[in-house]
Write a protein that holds these residues in place. Structure first.
Motif, PDB file in Angstrom:
ATOM      1  N   SER A  53       3.764 -22.166  28.084  1.00 17.92           N
ATOM      2  CA  SER A  53       2.772 -21.844  29.105  1.00 17.92           C
ATOM      3  C   SER A  53       3.097 -22.548  30.419  1.00 17.92           C
ATOM      4  CB  SER A  53       1.381 -22.251  28.623  1.00 17.92           C
ATOM      5  OG  SER A  53       0.409 -22.022  29.615  1.00 17.92           O
ATOM      6  N   GLU A  54       3.545 -23.789  30.326  1.00 17.51           N
ATOM      7  CA  GLU A  54       3.908 -24.550  31.521  1.00 17.51           C
ATOM      8  C   GLU A  54       5.062 -23.890  32.277  1.00 17.51           C
ATOM      9  OE1 GLU A  54       6.150 -28.775  32.511  1.00 17.51           O
ATOM     10  OE2 GLU A  54       4.991 -28.603  30.655  1.00 17.51           O
ATOM     11  N   ILE A  59       7.086 -20.226  36.701  1.00 16.79           N
ATOM     12  CA  ILE A  59       7.829 -19.037  37.139  1.00 16.79           C
ATOM     13  C   ILE A  59       6.919 -18.100  37.921  1.00 16.79           C
ATOM     14  CG2 ILE A  59       8.979 -16.936  36.330  1.00 16.79           C
ATOM     15  CD1 ILE A  59      10.135 -18.596  34.027  1.00 16.79           C
ATOM     16  N   LEU A  60       5.726 -17.851  37.394  1.00  9.95           N
ATOM     17  CA  LEU A  60       4.791 -16.936  38.058  1.00  9.95           C
ATOM     18  C   LEU A  60       4.397 -17.460  39.435  1.00  9.95           C
ATOM     19  CD1 LEU A  60       2.496 -16.017  35.025  1.00  9.95           C
ATOM     20  CD2 LEU A  60       4.253 -14.594  36.086  1.00  9.95           C
ATOM     21  N   ASP A  65       4.931 -17.302  45.421  1.00  8.98           N
ATOM     22  CA  ASP A  65       5.311 -17.995  46.662  1.00  8.98           C
ATOM     23  C   ASP A  65       6.437 -17.262  47.383  1.00  8.98           C
ATOM     24  OD1 ASP A  65       3.422 -19.911  46.122  1.00  8.98           O
ATOM     25  OD2 ASP A  65       4.851 -21.371  45.292  1.00  8.98           O
ATOM     26  N   TYR A  66       7.318 -16.626  46.618  1.00  7.72           N
ATOM     27  CA  TYR A  66       8.440 -15.898  47.209  1.00  7.72           C
ATOM     28  C   TYR A  66       7.974 -14.620  47.913  1.00  7.72           C
ATOM     29  CZ  TYR A  66      12.942 -13.477  47.555  1.00  7.72           C
ATOM     30  OH  TYR A  66      14.049 -12.801  48.022  1.00  7.72           O
ATOM     31  N   SER A  75       2.915 -10.131  32.761  1.00  2.00           N
ATOM     32  CA  SER A  75       3.171 -11.135  31.734  1.00  2.00           C
ATOM     33  C   SER A  75       2.637 -10.627  30.398  1.00  2.00           C
ATOM     34  CB  SER A  75       2.494 -12.457  32.119  1.00  2.00           C
ATOM     35  OG  SER A  75       2.770 -13.449  31.179  1.00  2.00           O
ATOM     36  N   GLU A  76       3.542 -10.472  29.431  1.00  2.99           N
ATOM     37  CA  GLU A  76       3.148  -9.933  28.133  1.00  2.99           C
ATOM     38  C   GLU A  76       2.573 -11.040  27.244  1.00  2.99           C
ATOM     39  OE1 GLU A  76       3.330  -6.738  27.648  1.00  2.99           O
ATOM     40  OE2 GLU A  76       4.392  -6.333  29.518  1.00  2.99           O
ATOM     41  N   ASP A  77       1.931 -10.612  26.153  1.00  2.00           N
ATOM     42  CA  ASP A  77       1.368 -11.573  25.212  1.00  2.00           C
ATOM     43  C   ASP A  77       2.471 -12.391  24.545  1.00  2.00           C
ATOM     44  OD1 ASP A  77      -1.174 -10.700  25.760  1.00  2.00           O
ATOM     45  OD2 ASP A  77      -1.231  -9.269  24.094  1.00  2.00           O
TER      46      ASP A  77
END
Length: 215
Positions: A53-54, A59-60, A65-66, A75-77
């Motif tokens: 999760s971290e 990444i997200l 920000d990009y 984001s999949e399960d």
């Protein structure tokens, strides 16, 4: 009182003519789909989930920000795999994996996005698909051409067999669909910097049945 048009053609010995109409078009893909997997392994399921999760959140956040729009990030399960020592039949660890899918319309940004996810912890398979952003547009154009192909075939067959036919079919079946008629030649290939987008093939098919009459 009844009137009868003596010039009206009254068909006898009615028959049918069935044809298969098909068409396809190849176009350049206009969207990249980067598939990023993040995995963490630990004896504790909770710790593996927390670690994964971290990384995923990092990444997200970096993608946001990009400047990647939220609707282009999916984001999949989580999936969980239990690893065993089969010699002792004991559970050794848990592997937690999450898939992050990023849609990129500006191909010049692909290398930057790839580097970004690696820098922020992507540690499993990374693949890329080159797809179309609007498949229905091309499919509908191809379907129209498939319809014309069916009409052309019906005309040729009717002439060759020496029969008249009603150019308006009494039965039409669309045997293809926009969901299953798209071929991505560069589907799910391992990412490499400088990779070029590929072609996309869209196919449409119909079956049409016409009434026929003897001359």
């Amino acid at each position: 009182m009844q009137y009868r048009n003596s010039k009206m053609y009254v068909p006898t010995d009615k028959g049918s003519l069935s044809v298969h109409g098909t068409s396809y078009v190849e176009v350049n893909s206009d969207r990249a789909r980067l598939n990023v997997r993040v995995s963490s392994e630990n004896k504790s399921l909770e710790e593996a989930q927390d670690k994964n999760s971290e990384i995923s959140k990092r990444i997200l956040s970096s993608l946001s920000d990009y400047g990647i729009d939220k609707e282009n990030i999916h984001s999949e399960d989580l999936s969980v795999i239990r690893n065993y020592d089969y010699n002792t039949n004991t559970l050794t660890s848990y592997k937690v994996t999450q898939l992050i899918t990023i849609l990129i319309d500006d191909f010049s940004k692909i290398d930057d996005v790839y580097s970004l996810v690696i820098e922020n912890g992507a540690n499993d398979d990374i693949s890329i698909d080159f797809i179309l952003s609007n498949t229905n547009h091309y499919y509908n154009k191809t379907l129209k051409r498939a319809t014309q192909d069916a009409l052309n075939k019906a005309n040729i067959l009717a002439k060759n067999f020496g029969v008249k036919y009603n150019p308006i079919p009494y039965k039409i079946v669309e045997t293809s669909s926009p969901l299953y008629s798209i071929t991505y030649y560069s589907s799910s290939i391992t990412y490499a910097q400088g990779i070029s987008p590929g072609l996309v093939k869209i196919t449409a098919e119909i079956e049409a049945t016409f009434s026929t009459y003897p001359y």
